[in-house]
Write a protein that holds these residues in place. Sequence first.
Motif, PDB file in Angstrom:
ATOM      1  N   ALA A 230       0.595  -1.263   0.025  1.00  0.00           N
ATOM      2  CA  ALA A 230      -0.063   0.029  -0.128  1.00  0.00           C
ATOM      3  C   ALA A 230       0.801   1.410   0.055  1.00  0.00           C
ATOM      4  CB  ALA A 230      -1.065  -0.096   1.221  1.00  0.00           C
ATOM      5  N   ILE A 231       2.146   1.231  -0.249  1.00  0.00           N
ATOM      6  CA  ILE A 231       3.056   2.456  -0.164  1.00  0.00           C
ATOM      7  C   ILE A 231       2.496   3.351  -1.273  1.00  0.00           C
ATOM      8  CG2 ILE A 231       5.250   3.332  -0.671  1.00  0.00           C
ATOM      9  CD1 ILE A 231       6.441   0.588   0.111  1.00  0.00           C
ATOM     10  N   GLY A 232       2.143   3.015  -2.432  1.00  0.00           N
ATOM     11  CA  GLY A 232       1.937   4.002  -3.583  1.00  0.00           C
ATOM     12  C   GLY A 232       0.514   4.607  -3.139  1.00  0.00           C
TER      13      GLY A 232
ATOM     14  N   ALA B  60      -0.177   8.416  -2.851  1.00  0.00           N
ATOM     15  CA  ALA B  60      -1.170   9.315  -3.392  1.00  0.00           C
ATOM     16  C   ALA B  60      -2.097  10.134  -2.578  1.00  0.00           C
ATOM     17  CB  ALA B  60      -2.115   8.163  -4.237  1.00  0.00           C
ATOM     18  N   ARG B  61      -2.499   9.579  -1.343  1.00  0.00           N
ATOM     19  CA  ARG B  61      -3.361  10.456  -0.184  1.00  0.00           C
ATOM     20  C   ARG B  61      -2.743  11.534   0.008  1.00  0.00           C
ATOM     21  NH1 ARG B  61      -7.359   7.050   2.534  1.00  0.00           N
ATOM     22  NH2 ARG B  61      -8.013   5.486   1.179  1.00  0.00           N
TER      23      ARG B  61
ATOM     24  N   LEU C 116       0.271  17.583   0.118  1.00  0.00           N
ATOM     25  CA  LEU C 116       1.477  17.386   0.890  1.00  0.00           C
ATOM     26  C   LEU C 116       2.479  16.548  -0.032  1.00  0.00           C
ATOM     27  CD1 LEU C 116       0.118  15.788   4.213  1.00  0.00           C
ATOM     28  CD2 LEU C 116       1.055  18.195   4.088  1.00  0.00           C
ATOM     29  N   LYS C 117       3.643  17.563  -0.105  1.00  0.00           N
ATOM     30  CA  LYS C 117       4.495  17.337  -0.860  1.00  0.00           C
ATOM     31  C   LYS C 117       5.631  16.088  -0.308  1.00  0.00           C
ATOM     32  CE  LYS C 117       4.467  21.235  -3.786  1.00  0.00           C
ATOM     33  NZ  LYS C 117       5.589  22.453  -4.143  1.00  0.00           N
ATOM     34  N   ILE C 118       5.990  15.143  -0.881  1.00  0.00           N
ATOM     35  CA  ILE C 118       7.045  14.305  -0.364  1.00  0.00           C
ATOM     36  C   ILE C 118       8.471  14.736  -0.728  1.00  0.00           C
ATOM     37  CG2 ILE C 118       7.804  11.881  -0.472  1.00  0.00           C
ATOM     38  CD1 ILE C 118       4.988  11.173  -1.481  1.00  0.00           C
ATOM     39  N   VAL C 119       8.957  15.545   0.377  1.00  0.00           N
ATOM     40  CA  VAL C 119      10.046  16.156  -0.044  1.00  0.00           C
ATOM     41  C   VAL C 119      11.563  15.481   0.341  1.00  0.00           C
ATOM     42  CG1 VAL C 119       9.149  18.425  -0.039  1.00  0.00           C
ATOM     43  CG2 VAL C 119      10.207  17.426   2.128  1.00  0.00           C
TER      44      VAL C 119
ATOM     45  N   LEU D 265      -6.433   6.846   6.539  1.00  0.00           N
ATOM     46  CA  LEU D 265      -5.675   5.893   6.075  1.00  0.00           C
ATOM     47  C   LEU D 265      -5.738   4.708   7.100  1.00  0.00           C
ATOM     48  CD1 LEU D 265      -2.375   8.147   5.500  1.00  0.00           C
ATOM     49  CD2 LEU D 265      -3.746   6.779   3.718  1.00  0.00           C
ATOM     50  N   ARG D 266      -6.008   5.181   8.516  1.00  0.00           N
ATOM     51  CA  ARG D 266      -5.988   4.010   9.392  1.00  0.00           C
ATOM     52  C   ARG D 266      -7.217   3.294   9.090  1.00  0.00           C
ATOM     53  NH1 ARG D 266      -3.052   7.592  13.885  1.00  0.00           N
ATOM     54  NH2 ARG D 266      -0.865   6.748  13.728  1.00  0.00           N
TER      55      ARG D 266
END
Length: 140
Positions: A18-20, A24-25, A31-34, A102-103
């Motif tokens: 479920a990483i992707g 995506a959420r 929220l940017k993954i920096v 998510l949870r």
Amino acid sequence: AIERTFSIIKPDAVAKNAIGAIYARFEAANLKIVASKMIHMSKEQAEGFYAEHKERPFFAALVEFMTSGPVTVQVLEGENAIVKNREIMGATNPAEAAAGTLRHDFAESIDANAVHGSDAPASAAREIAYFFEDSEIFSR
Ligand code: CMP
């Protein structure tokens, strides 16, 4: 204000592939993954990360679970990132997590609860520095 927060995709959600879906959420919420990497925490690393919970009855199980398989660690950047990420995650106990969080969607139990997110600015700063060098964070 633009903030940074620290996030973990825990062993249960990594094992579920479920990483992707979780990334995506984050992105859908602006929220940017920096910063991002996959690691398998040592016992010492997990104990240090969760030091504030050392006296809690669930500490040993928490460390056992967090070292049971690989996780991804990431830094999320955006407007009000700390609170926004906690809203996306939902309640710590998935049984109490709102629909669409998510949870609610990915977690099985209060231990295997899919994600971690910093709860305040001071913990975000500590947690980011615990896993990332400044040179590994790409603000954009
Ligand atoms: P996390 O945000 O990673 O921080 C500590 C973790 O301890 C929490 O998510 C839960 O997965 C786990 N935990 C287990 N039992 C409890 C509990 N009773 N209260 C809070 N956290 C718990």
